[in-house]
Design a protein around this motif. Structure first.
Motif, PDB file in Angstrom:
ATOM      1  N   SER A 123      -7.233  -6.742  -8.424  1.00 15.19           N
ATOM      2  CA  SER A 123      -8.172  -5.852  -9.100  1.00 15.19           C
ATOM      3  C   SER A 123      -8.085  -4.470  -8.480  1.00 15.19           C
ATOM      4  O   SER A 123      -7.636  -4.317  -7.329  1.00 15.19           O
ATOM      5  N   PRO A 124      -8.534  -3.441  -9.209  1.00 13.27           N
ATOM      6  CA  PRO A 124      -8.577  -2.091  -8.617  1.00 13.27           C
ATOM      7  C   PRO A 124      -9.452  -2.031  -7.375  1.00 13.27           C
ATOM      8  O   PRO A 124      -9.147  -1.317  -6.421  1.00 13.27           O
ATOM      9  N   TYR A 125     -10.539  -2.814  -7.374  1.00 16.91           N
ATOM     10  CA  TYR A 125     -11.437  -2.814  -6.220  1.00 16.91           C
ATOM     11  C   TYR A 125     -10.706  -3.330  -4.979  1.00 16.91           C
ATOM     12  O   TYR A 125     -10.826  -2.761  -3.885  1.00 16.91           O
ATOM     13  N   ALA A 126      -9.955  -4.422  -5.142  1.00 17.52           N
ATOM     14  CA  ALA A 126      -9.236  -4.993  -3.996  1.00 17.52           C
ATOM     15  C   ALA A 126      -8.221  -3.998  -3.452  1.00 17.52           C
ATOM     16  O   ALA A 126      -8.081  -3.828  -2.234  1.00 17.52           O
ATOM     17  N   LEU A 127      -7.508  -3.319  -4.353  1.00 17.27           N
ATOM     18  CA  LEU A 127      -6.547  -2.322  -3.905  1.00 17.27           C
ATOM     19  C   LEU A 127      -7.258  -1.162  -3.217  1.00 17.27           C
ATOM     20  O   LEU A 127      -6.825  -0.691  -2.160  1.00 17.27           O
ATOM     21  N   SER A 128      -8.347  -0.681  -3.796  1.00 16.67           N
ATOM     22  CA  SER A 128      -9.063   0.455  -3.227  1.00 16.67           C
ATOM     23  C   SER A 128      -9.567   0.133  -1.828  1.00 16.67           C
ATOM     24  O   SER A 128      -9.466   0.960  -0.911  1.00 16.67           O
ATOM     25  N   HIS A 129     -10.104  -1.069  -1.648  1.00 10.55           N
ATOM     26  CA  HIS A 129     -10.633  -1.478  -0.350  1.00 10.55           C
ATOM     27  C   HIS A 129      -9.513  -1.484   0.694  1.00 10.55           C
ATOM     28  O   HIS A 129      -9.678  -0.962   1.810  1.00 10.55           O
ATOM     29  N   ALA A 130      -8.348  -2.062   0.347  1.00  2.04           N
ATOM     30  CA  ALA A 130      -7.222  -2.114   1.281  1.00  2.04           C
ATOM     31  C   ALA A 130      -6.663  -0.716   1.533  1.00  2.04           C
ATOM     32  O   ALA A 130      -6.252  -0.389   2.654  1.00  2.04           O
ATOM     33  N   PHE A 131      -6.649   0.114   0.508  1.00  2.00           N
ATOM     34  CA  PHE A 131      -6.111   1.466   0.617  1.00  2.00           C
ATOM     35  C   PHE A 131      -6.932   2.295   1.600  1.00  2.00           C
ATOM     36  O   PHE A 131      -6.387   3.035   2.423  1.00  2.00           O
ATOM     37  N   VAL A 132      -8.249   2.177   1.538  1.00  2.00           N
ATOM     38  CA  VAL A 132      -9.120   2.917   2.454  1.00  2.00           C
ATOM     39  C   VAL A 132      -8.861   2.489   3.892  1.00  2.00           C
ATOM     40  O   VAL A 132      -8.820   3.322   4.808  1.00  2.00           O
ATOM     41  N   ARG A 133      -8.678   1.198   4.103  1.00  2.00           N
ATOM     42  CA  ARG A 133      -8.392   0.709   5.456  1.00  2.00           C
ATOM     43  C   ARG A 133      -7.090   1.302   5.990  1.00  2.00           C
ATOM     44  O   ARG A 133      -6.994   1.642   7.170  1.00  2.00           O
ATOM     45  N   GLU A 134      -6.081   1.425   5.141  1.00  2.00           N
ATOM     46  CA  GLU A 134      -4.768   1.901   5.581  1.00  2.00           C
ATOM     47  C   GLU A 134      -4.703   3.416   5.708  1.00  2.00           C
ATOM     48  O   GLU A 134      -4.151   3.945   6.680  1.00  2.00           O
ATOM     49  N   PHE A 135      -5.252   4.148   4.729  1.00  2.00           N
ATOM     50  CA  PHE A 135      -5.068   5.595   4.662  1.00  2.00           C
ATOM     51  C   PHE A 135      -6.322   6.395   4.999  1.00  2.00           C
ATOM     52  O   PHE A 135      -6.254   7.621   5.098  1.00  2.00           O
ATOM     53  N   ALA A 164      -3.421  -0.488 -13.280  1.00  2.00           N
ATOM     54  CA  ALA A 164      -1.988  -0.722 -13.495  1.00  2.00           C
ATOM     55  C   ALA A 164      -1.233  -0.746 -12.166  1.00  2.00           C
ATOM     56  O   ALA A 164      -0.337  -1.586 -11.966  1.00  2.00           O
ATOM     57  N   ILE A 165      -1.608   0.145 -11.259  1.00  2.00           N
ATOM     58  CA  ILE A 165      -0.948   0.173  -9.959  1.00  2.00           C
ATOM     59  C   ILE A 165      -1.270  -1.085  -9.168  1.00  2.00           C
ATOM     60  O   ILE A 165      -0.389  -1.681  -8.531  1.00  2.00           O
ATOM     61  N   ALA A 166      -2.525  -1.521  -9.219  1.00  2.00           N
ATOM     62  CA  ALA A 166      -2.918  -2.734  -8.506  1.00  2.00           C
ATOM     63  C   ALA A 166      -2.094  -3.921  -8.973  1.00  2.00           C
ATOM     64  O   ALA A 166      -1.587  -4.711  -8.154  1.00  2.00           O
ATOM     65  N   ALA A 167      -1.926  -4.073 -10.283  1.00  2.00           N
ATOM     66  CA  ALA A 167      -1.146  -5.190 -10.812  1.00  2.00           C
ATOM     67  C   ALA A 167       0.313  -5.084 -10.383  1.00  2.00           C
ATOM     68  O   ALA A 167       0.961  -6.099 -10.091  1.00  2.00           O
ATOM     69  N   THR A 227      -9.977   7.131  -0.279  1.00  2.00           N
ATOM     70  CA  THR A 227      -9.872   6.336  -1.501  1.00  2.00           C
ATOM     71  C   THR A 227      -8.625   6.742  -2.292  1.00  2.00           C
ATOM     72  O   THR A 227      -8.108   7.858  -2.127  1.00  2.00           O
ATOM     73  N   PRO A 228      -8.136   5.860  -3.158  1.00  2.00           N
ATOM     74  CA  PRO A 228      -6.998   6.235  -4.001  1.00  2.00           C
ATOM     75  C   PRO A 228      -7.266   7.491  -4.832  1.00  2.00           C
ATOM     76  O   PRO A 228      -6.373   8.328  -5.002  1.00  2.00           O
ATOM     77  N   GLY A 229      -8.483   7.628  -5.358  1.00  2.00           N
ATOM     78  CA  GLY A 229      -8.798   8.792  -6.168  1.00  2.00           C
ATOM     79  C   GLY A 229      -8.698  10.087  -5.377  1.00  2.00           C
ATOM     80  O   GLY A 229      -8.134  11.080  -5.846  1.00  2.00           O
ATOM     81  N   ARG A 230      -9.263  10.091  -4.167  1.00  2.00           N
ATOM     82  CA  ARG A 230      -9.186  11.301  -3.343  1.00  2.00           C
ATOM     83  C   ARG A 230      -7.750  11.566  -2.911  1.00  2.00           C
ATOM     84  O   ARG A 230      -7.316  12.720  -2.835  1.00  2.00           O
ATOM     85  N   LEU A 251       0.825  -1.210   0.000  1.00  2.00           N
ATOM     86  CA  LEU A 251       0.000   0.000   0.000  1.00  2.00           C
ATOM     87  C   LEU A 251       0.859   1.260   0.000  1.00  2.00           C
ATOM     88  O   LEU A 251       0.487   2.278  -0.590  1.00  2.00           O
ATOM     89  N   THR A 252       2.022   1.206   0.645  1.00  2.00           N
ATOM     90  CA  THR A 252       2.958   2.326   0.586  1.00  2.00           C
ATOM     91  C   THR A 252       3.441   2.539  -0.843  1.00  2.00           C
ATOM     92  O   THR A 252       3.523   3.674  -1.328  1.00  2.00           O
ATOM     93  N   LEU A 253       3.753   1.453  -1.545  1.00  2.00           N
ATOM     94  CA  LEU A 253       4.152   1.554  -2.948  1.00  2.00           C
ATOM     95  C   LEU A 253       3.014   2.106  -3.806  1.00  2.00           C
ATOM     96  O   LEU A 253       3.239   2.920  -4.711  1.00  2.00           O
ATOM     97  N   ALA A 254       1.794   1.660  -3.532  1.00  2.00           N
ATOM     98  CA  ALA A 254       0.649   2.158  -4.289  1.00  2.00           C
ATOM     99  C   ALA A 254       0.494   3.667  -4.092  1.00  2.00           C
ATOM    100  O   ALA A 254       0.250   4.418  -5.051  1.00  2.00           O
TER     101      ALA A 254
END
Length: 308
Positions: free
Chosen positions: A280-292, A271-274, A295-298, A255-258
């Motif tokens: 998937s982007p959804y899986a990354l977004s879900h984990a990203f919200v938990r950590e930060f 592309a970042i998720a891969a 959302t990645p977009g915001r 998630l730090t790399l993302a």
């Protein structure tokens, strides 16, 4: 990539800056706290550094000092107490070519000192624990770290001559200087979790594997195999040194790399998720919200980058 390189790359922003400063007479300058890391290299002469809340540190020709957390500090021609430090002038007073004040009563004029003073911009929101563990002031004495001395000599030569290509060479040498200073700081630090983690062959092997290929389908068993031990042995040795179990550290690092790629590239979320190991982007977004907590977009929008 290795852990030290990744720890630096994840937080470094923009280009470093530096100035060559020459001061003589009786002097005392103040540098305010900074959202990054500061450094000084004494090219000639002697001086003293007093960090906020710290003790005076003597510096001689060839010495380098790293302030990895951007602590406010005072530089002076002689040891100073907090009361004297409160009267320090900003460094710009001397950069502008103004003469140093006359020696104070009872103090002779010290020989001029020449320094390379600089700073690196860092993103404090995602500082790697390896860097966070460093003390507020790290003195790197002359003659102890040969590669650091070589980098200082190269940097001084570029500053003296300003030859063709210096606009590329100088920031590259400053980046190299940061790597050498952090490497020397970690190697010479008092015993701590991360110096022990990098010295432990099992923990270091697992860290190296994760950092070399964070998108790989790692599991605790596979990481243990990379380290040549059983899974319970890996968890037992890794967790107290790193501060979290192997798979939890991998999640945090992915998630730090993302976040770094959201900050530094226009890559799509897919592309970042891969690239960081999410299916998937959804899986990354879900984990990203938990950590930060966003959302990645915001997150990207607050940095003024291209939207996801």
């Amino acid at each position: 990539m290795d852990v030290v390189s990744d720890a630096i790359s994840a937080v470094r922003l923009g280009r470093p800056s530096s100035d060559r400063v020459r001061i003589g007479g009786s002097w005392c300058v103040r540098l305010d706290p900074y959202e990054g890391a500061g450094f000084h290299v004494v090219l000639a002469g002697e001086c003293w550094l007093l960090a906020d809340g710290g003790e005076p540190v003597p510096l001689g020709a060839g010495d380098a000092v790293l302030l990895p957390h951007g602590a406010g500090h005072v530089l002076a021609d002689s040891p100073v107490d907090p009361a004297a430090a409160a009267r320090a002038l900003p460094l710009e007073h001397y950069r502008d070519g103004r003469a140093a004040p006359a020696p104070q009563p009872g103090r002779g004029a010290a020989a001029p000192v020449q320094m390379l003073c600089g700073k690196y911009r860092l993103d404090r929101s995602r500082v790697h624990p390896l860097l966070a563990e460093l003390p507020g002031v790290v003195r790197l004495p002359d003659g102890v770290h040969g590669e650091l001395r070589a980098a200082i000599d190269l940097l001084g030569g570029e500053l003296d001559a300003r030859r063709p290509g210096s606009s590329i060479a100088l920031p590259s040498l400053l980046d190299l200087l940061l790597v050498y200073m952090v490497r020397a700081s970690v190697a010479g630090a008092a015993p701590g979790a991360w110096s022990a983690a990098l010295a432990d062959p099992v923990t270091a092997a697992a860290l190296q594997a994760m950092h070399a290929d964070p998108a790989a389908p790692w599991s605790a068993d596979r990481l243990a195999a990379e380290a040549g031990v059983s899974r319970p042995t890996l968890v037992r040795r890794f967790t107290p040194l790193v501060g979290r179990p192997p798979m939890a550290y991998l999640t945090w690092w992915r998630l730090t790399l993302a976040a770094t790629r959201l900050r530094d590239t226009p890559d799509s979320l897919a592309a970042i998720a891969a690239r960081v190991g999410y299916g998937s982007p959804y899986a990354l977004s879900h984990a990203f919200v938990r950590e930060f907590g966003t959302t990645p977009g915001r997150y990207r929008a607050t940095l003024g980058s291209t939207p996801v």
